[in-house]
Scaffold this motif. Structure first.
Motif, PDB file in Angstrom:
ATOM      1  N   UNK A 467       0.843  -1.193   0.000  1.00  0.00           N
ATOM      2  CA  UNK A 467       0.000   0.000   0.000  1.00  0.00           C
ATOM      3  C   UNK A 467       0.880   1.246   0.000  1.00  0.00           C
ATOM      4  N   UNK A 468       0.495   2.245  -0.789  1.00  0.00           N
ATOM      5  CA  UNK A 468       1.254   3.497  -0.864  1.00  0.00           C
ATOM      6  C   UNK A 468       1.032   4.280   0.431  1.00  0.00           C
ATOM      7  N   UNK A 469       2.099   4.395   1.226  1.00  0.00           N
ATOM      8  CA  UNK A 469       2.009   5.178   2.463  1.00  0.00           C
ATOM      9  C   UNK A 469       2.741   6.511   2.317  1.00  0.00           C
ATOM     10  N   UNK A 470       3.486   6.677   1.222  1.00  0.00           N
ATOM     11  CA  UNK A 470       4.048   7.985   0.860  1.00  0.00           C
ATOM     12  C   UNK A 470       4.059   8.060  -0.655  1.00  0.00           C
ATOM     13  N   UNK A 471       3.448   9.130  -1.180  1.00  0.00           N
ATOM     14  CA  UNK A 471       3.289   9.226  -2.630  1.00  0.00           C
ATOM     15  C   UNK A 471       4.302  10.177  -3.247  1.00  0.00           C
ATOM     16  N   UNK A 472       5.271  10.622  -2.474  1.00  0.00           N
ATOM     17  CA  UNK A 472       6.247  11.577  -2.983  1.00  0.00           C
ATOM     18  C   UNK A 472       7.419  10.899  -3.642  1.00  0.00           C
ATOM     19  N   UNK A 473       8.583  11.523  -3.537  1.00  0.00           N
ATOM     20  CA  UNK A 473       9.795  10.978  -4.139  1.00  0.00           C
ATOM     21  C   UNK A 473      10.819  10.762  -3.025  1.00  0.00           C
ATOM     22  N   UNK A 474      11.090   9.508  -2.619  1.00  0.00           N
ATOM     23  CA  UNK A 474      10.614   8.272  -3.234  1.00  0.00           C
ATOM     24  C   UNK A 474       9.216   7.903  -2.765  1.00  0.00           C
ATOM     25  N   UNK A 475       8.623   6.960  -3.514  1.00  0.00           N
ATOM     26  CA  UNK A 475       7.375   6.337  -3.092  1.00  0.00           C
ATOM     27  C   UNK A 475       7.707   5.309  -2.013  1.00  0.00           C
ATOM     28  N   UNK A 476       6.853   5.211  -0.996  1.00  0.00           N
ATOM     29  CA  UNK A 476       7.059   4.223   0.060  1.00  0.00           C
ATOM     30  C   UNK A 476       5.864   3.296   0.091  1.00  0.00           C
ATOM     31  N   UNK A 477       6.129   1.983   0.024  1.00  0.00           N
ATOM     32  CA  UNK A 477       5.087   0.963   0.069  1.00  0.00           C
ATOM     33  C   UNK A 477       5.208   0.155   1.350  1.00  0.00           C
TER      34      UNK A 477
END
Length: 515
Positions: A467-477
């Motif tokens: 699940x995407x828990x951070x949508x920035x750069x980087x993305x965190x799943x």
């Protein structure tokens, strides 16, 4: 017997009849014939009854004179002073300050001259007194200058007096309090202006023990103590007194009190509420891993002062929530993948109908340095008993980082096959050799272990779904067991479940496919 005498007889007062009668006559004259003697007598009687304080909490500055009942909780030393009146040929003055409490609170009572001497010679802590005196705003708050005190051995006042207190023992009105606790949070020093134009100083600590936690307020010279202690240290408060603020008890330390570092072990474990069980309007403690952080923002208040706030999102095994850190809390050093405990947060209706936790002046914010927390959640859930814990679950044997003394636990959770799961970058280790290690960066973690080595070259692709828990750069799943940092140009949405495929280098997946 006349009407004035009749009203006086029904009035329990120490005011002499002659004074009462003179006051009635003055009242008749003031009202210009609009009231007869009986009406004026009843008005004077009402005014006198208004000065009868049913409890200490009813006493207010400005009352001409009050009478109340209370238990002696501490007795100060006699101090001498020179009288200001040059025409007064009496010897030097003497004063003794006595703390008197009932179930509603406590007040300092100043005993003068002969009363001061009598207090030093005959009065003991625990005695019950009937006090008559004049209330005023003193240097350390409300105090009563006594005109008359009388012991009352037959009266009962329910105030507990202990040699050493725990947090759960504190009651409104307690004074001369000695309490040992662990520093959970230390605040900065603030200044304020008193009514007399002088500048006051105040600071706060939050202390916890095995029975709970309490906010400690330090005044003036004692405010400097807040800068001497760090979270996790154990201190002893001596000669504190209990007050109430916003329906919560606080332990205050004035010029007579002190706080010192002590070499004692104190356990403090907050009773956290699972995020899935949070309800609007409640004030709770929560714990979890940090999965998103926002920059600190400043804003102008209505009074022209500047405020600040910072939002972070934390996640436990049951869900996630945004936490608004207000004021000094916004300066807390919190990074992605940190484990945190936030106490006394108010649950409100946040953005897009999501719940939000608001951490204000009463809250404490603690980062768990070793990546472990202790689960004392109110629903009692604690995993399935096979040594494997879900993301964010806390082992009871582990200590609470900043809340603990750092001597217990290793910060690792073991599983039967040699691996362990933790929240967002938490340390992982194996139970069968103790050689497993984990390295965490700002957004994720990599695992290594002697019994489960996976030797993948940098060019070998890996596949990860989460699940995407951070949508920035980087993305965190996050897949519930692990958190992965992903480098990609694809646009993903917060909360969306995606699968990425690509080579993994230094704990970060360079995604060639996102689907």
């Amino acid at each position: 017997m006349g009407v004035i005498e009749d009203v006086y007889e029904d009035l329990e007062t120490d005011v002499e009849f002659d004074a009462f009668e003179a006051a009635v006559e003055d009242k008749v004259e003031q009202m210009g014939g609009l009231a007869d003697e009986e009406t004026a007598a009843m008005l004077i009687a009402h005014e006198l009854r208004d000065e009868e304080a049913e409890t200490i909490a009813d006493i207010e500055p400005g009352m001409d004179e009050v009478k109340f009942l209370g238990k002696v909780t501490s007795i100060g030393e006699i101090r001498t002073f020179d009288r200001d009146d040059e025409d007064d040929d009496r010897e030097e003055g003497r004063v003794c300050n006595v703390e008197i409490a009932d179930e509603s609170g406590s007040v300092r009572v100043a005993l003068w001259d002969e009363m001061a001497t009598g207090a030093a010679e005959k009065l003991e802590v625990g005695d019950v007194l009937r006090v008559m005196g004049r209330p005023k705003e003193g240097y350390n708050g409300l105090e009563v200058s006594a005109n008359k005190v009388e012991p009352d051995a037959d009266a009962a006042v329910d105030v507990q007096i202990l040699d050493t207190y725990r947090v759960e023992d504190l009651t409104l009105g307690a004074s001369d309090v000695t309490l040992v606790g662990k520093v959970l949070e230390a605040g900065g020093i603030r200044t304020f202006s008193r009514d007399d134009g002088s500048e006051g100083r105040v600071a706060n600590l939050t202390l916890g023990d095995e029975t709970g936690r309490v906010r400690v307020t330090m005044w003036d010279d004692r405010a400097d103590l807040a800068e001497e202690f760090d979270a996790g240290e154990v201190v002893e408060v001596v000669d504190g007194y209990v007050r109430e603020r916003d329906d919560a008890l606080e332990l205050h330390v004035g010029n007579r009190g002190s706080i010192e570092r002590v070499d004692e072990d104190v356990d403090y474990v907050p009773e956290t509420t699972p995020i899935a069980d949070l309800e609007i309007g409640t004030t709770v403690d929560i714990a979890g891993g940090v999965i998103e952080t926002d920059p600190k923002r400043t804003f102008d208040r209505d009074d022209g002062s500047e405020g600040q706030v910072r939002n972070v999102r934390i996640k436990d095994e049951t869900g996630e929530i945004r936490v608004a850190l207000w004021g000094e809390k916004a300066d807390a050093e919190i990074d992605l993948a940190d484990e945190v405990v936030v106490t006394d947060v108010e649950i409100t209706d946040g953005w897009q109908d999501d719940l939000e936790a608001s951490a204000n002046w009463r809250s404490t914010v603690s980062v768990i340095d070793d990546g472990s927390t202790t689960d004392r959640s109110r629903d009692g859930s604690r995993g399935d008993g096979d040594s494997t814990e879900a993301t964010g679950a806390r082992s009871e044997s582990e200590s609470l980082g900043a809340f603990a003394d750092g001597s217990s636990g290793t910060g690792t959770n073991g599983t039967d096959d040699g691996t362990a799961a933790g929240t967002g970058g938490a340390t992982r280790a194996q139970s069968d050799g103790g050689a497993a290690a984990a390295t965490a960066d700002a957004s994720g973690a990599t695992e290594a272990g002697d019994s489960r080595e996976v030797e993948e070259s940098a060019d070998d692709p890996v596949e990860f779904t989460g699940t995407v828990v951070q949508a920035g750069n980087p993305v965190v799943l996050d897949d519930g067991d692990r958190t992965k940092s992903v480098q990609t140009d694809e646009t993903v949405r917060l909360g969306e479940e995606v699968t990425v495929r690509g080579p993994e280098r230094d704990g970060r997946i360079d995604a060639e496919e996102v689907f």
